[in-house]
Design a protein around this motif. Structure first.
Motif, short mmCIF file in Angstrom:
data_model
loop_
_atom_site.label_atom_id
_atom_site.label_comp_id
_atom_site.label_asym_id
_atom_site.label_seq_id
_atom_site.Cartn_x
_atom_site.Cartn_y
_atom_site.Cartn_z
N UNK A 246 -1.39 -1.42 23.24
CA UNK A 246 -0.19 -0.85 23.87
C UNK A 246 1.06 -1.28 23.11
N UNK A 247 1.03 -2.48 22.54
CA UNK A 247 2.21 -2.92 21.79
C UNK A 247 2.27 -2.28 20.41
N UNK A 248 1.10 -1.88 19.91
CA UNK A 248 1.09 -1.21 18.61
C UNK A 248 1.61 0.22 18.73
N UNK A 249 1.33 0.85 19.86
CA UNK A 249 1.71 2.26 20.03
C UNK A 249 2.57 2.40 21.29
N UNK A 250 3.78 1.87 21.26
CA UNK A 250 4.57 1.79 22.50
C UNK A 250 4.98 3.15 23.07
N UNK A 251 5.02 4.17 22.26
CA UNK A 251 5.50 5.45 22.77
C UNK A 251 4.37 6.44 23.01
N UNK A 252 3.14 5.99 22.86
CA UNK A 252 2.03 6.93 23.04
C UNK A 252 1.97 7.42 24.49
N UNK A 254 -0.44 8.69 26.33
CA UNK A 254 -1.60 8.24 27.11
C UNK A 254 -1.40 6.80 27.56
N UNK A 255 -0.92 5.96 26.64
CA UNK A 255 -0.75 4.55 26.99
C UNK A 255 0.45 4.34 27.91
N UNK B 34 4.86 -2.21 27.96
CA UNK B 34 4.50 -1.22 26.96
C UNK B 34 5.56 -0.16 26.68
N UNK B 41 10.87 6.96 18.77
CA UNK B 41 10.01 6.42 17.71
C UNK B 41 8.57 6.41 18.16
N UNK B 42 7.90 7.52 18.05
CA UNK B 42 6.49 7.48 18.36
C UNK B 42 5.72 6.98 17.14
N UNK B 45 5.54 0.81 15.66
CA UNK B 45 6.50 -0.23 15.36
C UNK B 45 5.72 -1.45 14.88
N UNK B 47 3.92 -4.63 14.66
CA UNK B 47 3.29 -5.72 15.37
C UNK B 47 2.84 -6.61 14.22
N UNK B 539 -5.69 -1.87 27.36
CA UNK B 539 -5.78 -0.48 26.94
C UNK B 539 -6.80 -0.30 25.81
#
Lengths: 467, 545
Positions: A246-252, A254-255, B34, B41-42, B45, B47, B539
């Protein structure tokens, strides 16, 4: 015929022929098997992507004034005997009445009910009785489907139950913002026939599981015995720390949806929303009046949910399928029903909630009026779909009335047949659901929310006598 | 559960320090909530470490990649980075056999230095019996394998149907033959599995049958064709007879030339408008099957190739995969043409198509998008992140914890009692279910539409996983976890990560989880339980990625 679908021909045949043991539509299927693990069995509907869903949601049709805001459906699961409850036949003889040969005068002159319901007898001004319900089917699943949906079971589509339809038109899509889901079942699901049909997971009921007669009421997923609030908070923080994806893809999207669902779940676990299930806040004397049984406390819980604005609550009240030991069971069952239901009506009335809350008490059919004294039943009652009763109160239904009548022995409708669709149509109309409202169908079929009524009729009737 | 008594309260104090004490260590990290980042910004970022991808260059491995990458280049969409070994391992397990690798399998694969280890793994997975279990589940959804209302196959017939599907997949039966057997079989519902295709259609009238055939094998929905086309198509299915026997619930499906004509049906005409040569000696279903499966008929192979692609990528080249019609063109026609041609060339081998797809670089891209353009998803510029299906999810939880479920049917026939060790993906009948499966969007199998299956994440699902006694009990009492709960958490961390997420923890995660000075002793179990609980609710566990 064991499969629950029926052709229209068979539907007619069953409706008109005596339901003898061995006739094709007499089926006994143990619905209870469905209960298995009753977990948080359904979705908490969530507020996500409402816009995106708008296209898929039903069309409500023109606005109609609503007289009722909520429905409490008390489902006498298995089918309660109409003679012993709301349609007594004291003159029918012991062959029919068994030991319950009396009838009680109520506070409404001429309206009598079963001798085991003295508390309800004092409430008669608050409710009306339908004594001429009929669908002619004697299989649990098919009959339950017919009563819950108002539709015959031969259609290609599996229709949603009334609770799911109300959840569609009175739930989040219609602006309901409560954190408790809009369609709550206390405590166990019946299975698919009581549920969302083709409307899908979003409109399924939230089943509480647990037992409201115990403190705390262990609502599945909401109340976890042995986990302190501090530990819940620690765990949540740990989860967020290690949630690397979730931190890697914050704007996804689904997440993001997943995070919102989690946050709603924690509103129930840690926030105030879940407190609705904590009946310990109620006066002990009131809890006693409801009866400290699963059913009694479910009635209390239903009132608490109505106070929070929940539009549809079903109490699945088990134990009415009495093929054997009927009268022994009734000796405990009827007083429990009497206490819980009468207290609920009084309590709703005292709080000014009865005018906006429909209470519907009934099951999938009645029971055979003639007692089966022979082996192997030895004093039981079978299924009886040709005529049965229901109690209706509040939300715009007038009290103190009797609609329809069965014949002298309670075998058949004598006057004013009422089909389940008439009852459902009446409830929808009091809730302000438009006659033109449409259900969303996965294959795009154009389907009205109101059931079509008896075969050959485009619309259901109304219980105009009490509306 | 520890924590119930006041004695445990003190241990909790240790544990709280253990987690809260980390705050200083990870202070430099982005906030854990989250959706904190701005929606614009999709793109990923930073990590500190991302275990899902590698920085190695992309390599086009064959025509699939050429077709996809040339489209992406033309549209100026940047593809995702290649997927890491660990993510590939988990992904390909889930995608081919619907099951997680064990911790030992994960450790072995991750330590393996050989260059071809991914291809070797693909072959091993294609050969496993779970491949047939998992893809039987998919086909059983589409073919409506279900005992009760409204499909009403009845339990033993549903099982015969499922058994036939399972053995077809096990032997990689050519898909055209698979379809032919479904279309032309006659016989008993309890002995001849595929005849149930015609029984699994509510209504059973020629028009309903035609619509089911078109949906299943031609990806065509009712609204795509005119009433005349449907009437002509229904003409091929106007002579199907259903006859009961003296056996309980047995029914024979047969060609019944004497069957009276249905109004509004026929004469038989192919959906492309051509007229068949009918003969009283030939079952018209056979004539239809010959037409549908003839080389050069574009419908079947194209629709099937597109379906298979959509099963892996969560969206079709034509999307939805069961909505072929004018006005719904493939996004990448060359790619679809290639897959169609490969399917035919391999004599309709499902496994061949899977192999080609999962070997491609396109498949082996990470799920982390590098383009914020929505077209990136529909052009396959990254892997499609989505929640695990209900059956796969509960099987994964059971595998990890060493527990099982009880499933039951509304029809309590002997055939519906399943042994405790049957995995959810292998349940032979859609009427055999559990409240977990219903909660997590198992399809009702009423319509045969792909969209029946819901992968939506709901608050009720999260509530169940976070806090239900059902899942808690598995974590706290699951025999497979007993060993992990005994060893000190600092040593258990690797094993727990391998067991739940099929990878080693990143350095950053190790730092996050570094035990506080007071951890240890009897708190060990609670610490490990919390970590397992948290990972099962992450997730990364809940989704394919």
């Amino acid at each position: 015929m064991n499969a629950p679908s029926m052709s229209d021909d068979l539907w007619q045949a069953c409706a008109s022929s005596p339901a003898l043991p061995g006739s094709p539509c007499l089926t006994r299927r143990d619905l209870l098997r469905r209960g298995l693990v009753c977990t948080a069995g359904a979705l908490l509907a969530n507020n996500l992507s409402l816009r995106a869903l708008a296209a898929a949601a039903g069309t409500p049709g023109p606005a109609v004034t609503a007289r009722a805001k909520s429905v409490i459906q008390i489902w006498l699961w298995g089918g309660a005997c109409h003679l012993d409850t709301f349609d007594p036949k004291p003159g029918a003889g012991a062959e029919y009445t068994g030991p319950l040969s009396g009838a009680l005068e109520t506070t409404v002159s001429g309206m009598r009910i079963g001798e085991s319901l003295p508390l309800l007898a004092k409430q008669a001004r608050n409710y009306s009785l339908i004594r001429s319900l009929t669908h002619g089917n004697n299989g649990h699943e098919t009959a339950a489907y017919m009563v819950q949906t108002g539709r015959s079971a031969s259609d290609r589509s599996v229709f949603p139950s009334m609770g799911a339809v109300v959840s569609l038109f009175k739930g989040q899509d219609a602006g309901y913002t409560g954190l408790v889901p809009p369609y709550v079942v206390l405590t166990e699901l019946q299975g698919r026939f009581s549920e969302a049909g083709f409307l899908g997971a979003r409109y399924k009921p939230f089943a509480t599981g647990g037992d409201p007669a115990r403190d705390p009421f262990g609502v599945e997923g909401v109340v976890a015995a042995g986990l302190t609030e501090d530990r819940q908070r620690d765990r949540r923080e740990l989860l967020h720390r290690i949630n690397t994806l979730a931190r890697t893809m914050p704007a996804d999207p689904v997440l993001t949806a997943s995070a919102q669902a989690e946050s709603q779940a924690y509103d129930l676990i840690l926030g105030d929303a879940g407190k609705v299930f904590d009946a310990s806040q109620e006066p002990a004397a009131l809890r006693d009046r409801y009866g400290r049984t699963t059913f009694g406390q479910s009635c209390l819980m239903a009132r608490r949910l109505v106070e929070r604005g929940v539009p549809f609550i079903t109490i699945n009240y088990k134990g009415w399928d009495t093929h054997k030991r009927h009268f022994e069971v009734m000796r405990t069952k009827l007083p429990e029903l009497d206490r819980g239901l009468a207290t609920l009506l009084q309590d709703l009335s005292d709080r000014g909630l009865l005018d906006s809350t429909i209470v519907w008490c009934g099951g999938e059919f009645g029971r055979t009026p003639r007692v089966l004294w022979e082996a192997p039943w030895n004093g039981g009652r079978g299924h009886h779909g040709r005529v049965f009763s229901a109690l209706l109160a509040g939300g715009g239904f007038r009290g103190g009335q009797v609609v329809g009548a069965s014949d002298a022995h309670g075998e058949d409708v004598a006057e004013r047949p009422v089909h389940p669709s008439d009852l459902i149509g009446s409830v929808y109309s009091l809730l302000g659901i438009s006659e033109d409202a449409r259900l969303p169908h996965p294959e795009g079929l154009d389907l009205r929310a109101y059931p079509p009524g008896l075969p050959g009729k485009p619309s259901p009737g109304r219980l105009h006598e009490i509306m | 559960m520890p924590g119930a008594s006041s004695g445990h309260g003190r241990q909790w104090l240790h544990r709280i320090q253990w987690t809260i004490g980390l705050a200083g260590v990870v202070a430099g990290l982005p906030a854990p909530a989250a959706p904190a980042a701005p929606a614009a910004s999709s793109v990923a970022v930073a990590v500190a470490e991302n275990p899902y991808e590698t920085q190695q260059p992309r390599v086009a491995r064959g025509p699939i990649d050429q077709h996809v990458f040339s489209r992406l280049a033309a549209l100026q969409l940047t593809p995702a980075h290649p997927v890491s070994d660990a993510t590939f391992l988990r992904r390909v397990h889930l995608d081919l056999i619907g099951r997680l690798p064990s911790a030992a399998e994960a450790r072995r694969f991750l330590k393996d230095q050989s260059a071809d280890k991914r291809d070797v793994l693909i072959e091993q997975l294609l050969a496993r019996p779970e491949f047939a279990d998992y893809w039987s589940l998919k086909w059983s959804d589409l073919l409506r394998v279900k005992a009760e209302y409204p499909i009403n196959l009845w339990p033993n017939a549903a099982q015969a149907y499922h058994r036939w599907i399972y053995s077809s997949l096990l032997e990689d039966k050519p898909l055209d033959q698979f379809a032919r057997e479904l279309l032309i079989s006659s016989g008993s519902n309890v002995h001849c599995g595929p005849v149930n295709f015609y029984r699994a259609i509510p209504g059973r009238d020629p028009l309903s049958v035609a619509k089911s055939v078109a949906l299943t094998f031609m990806g065509t929905r009712p609204e795509a064709w005119s009433a005349d086309q449907w009437s002509g198509m229904a003409g091929f299915f106007a002579q199907i007879g259903y006859k009961s026997t003296g056996e309980w619930k047995e029914e024979i499906v047969l060609w019944d030339p004497a069957r009276p004509a249905t109004s509004g049906v026929g004469p038989a005409r192919f959906p492309d408008g051509t007229t068949p040569v009918l003969s009283p000696e030939r079952d018209p279903r056979v004539i239809f099957a010959d037409w549908l499966l003839a080389p050069g008929n574009p419908w079947f192979a194209r629709v099937l190739a597109n379906r298979v692609w959509s099963w892996i990528f969560s969206r079709g080249i034509v999307h939805q995969p069961d909505d072929f019609r004018d006005g719904n063109a493939p996004v990448n026609p060359a790619l679809l043409a290639y897959l169609e041609q490969e399917l035919v060339r391999s004599r309709y081998s499902l496994k061949h198509l899977f192999r080609l797809i999962v070997q491609s670089q396109t498949y082996q891209l990470s799920c982390v998008p590098r383009s914020s353009d929505p077209a990136a998803a529909s052009e396959f510029a990254h892997y499609a992140l989505r929640r695990l299906e209900a059956e796969v999810l509960i099987d994964a939880i059971n595998d990890i914890t060493g527990t099982s479920e009880s499933y039951s049917s509304a029809i309590p026939e002997p055939y519906t009692f399943v042994p405790a060790d049957v995995r959810a993906v292998a349940l032979p009948d859609g009427s055999i279910t559990s409240s977990f499966l219903e909660l997590f969007g198992r399809p009702p199998r009423d319509s045969g539409l792909e969209s029946e299956r819901s992968l939506r994440v709901t608050a009720g699902q999260r509530l169940h996983l976070l806090n239900s006694s059902h899942v808690r009990k598995k974590i706290e009492q699951g025999p497979a976890l007993a060993e992990l709960l005994r060893i000190p958490p600092d040593r258990a961390i690797d094993a727990i990560y391998l067991t739940v997420l099929s990878r080693f923890p990143t350095n950053e995660e190790r730092r996050t989880l570094r035990p506080g000075p007071k951890a240890g002793g009897t708190a060990t179990r609670a610490v490990a339980l919390d970590l397992i609980w948290a990972l099962l609710n992450s997730d990364e566990f809940l989704h394919r990625h």
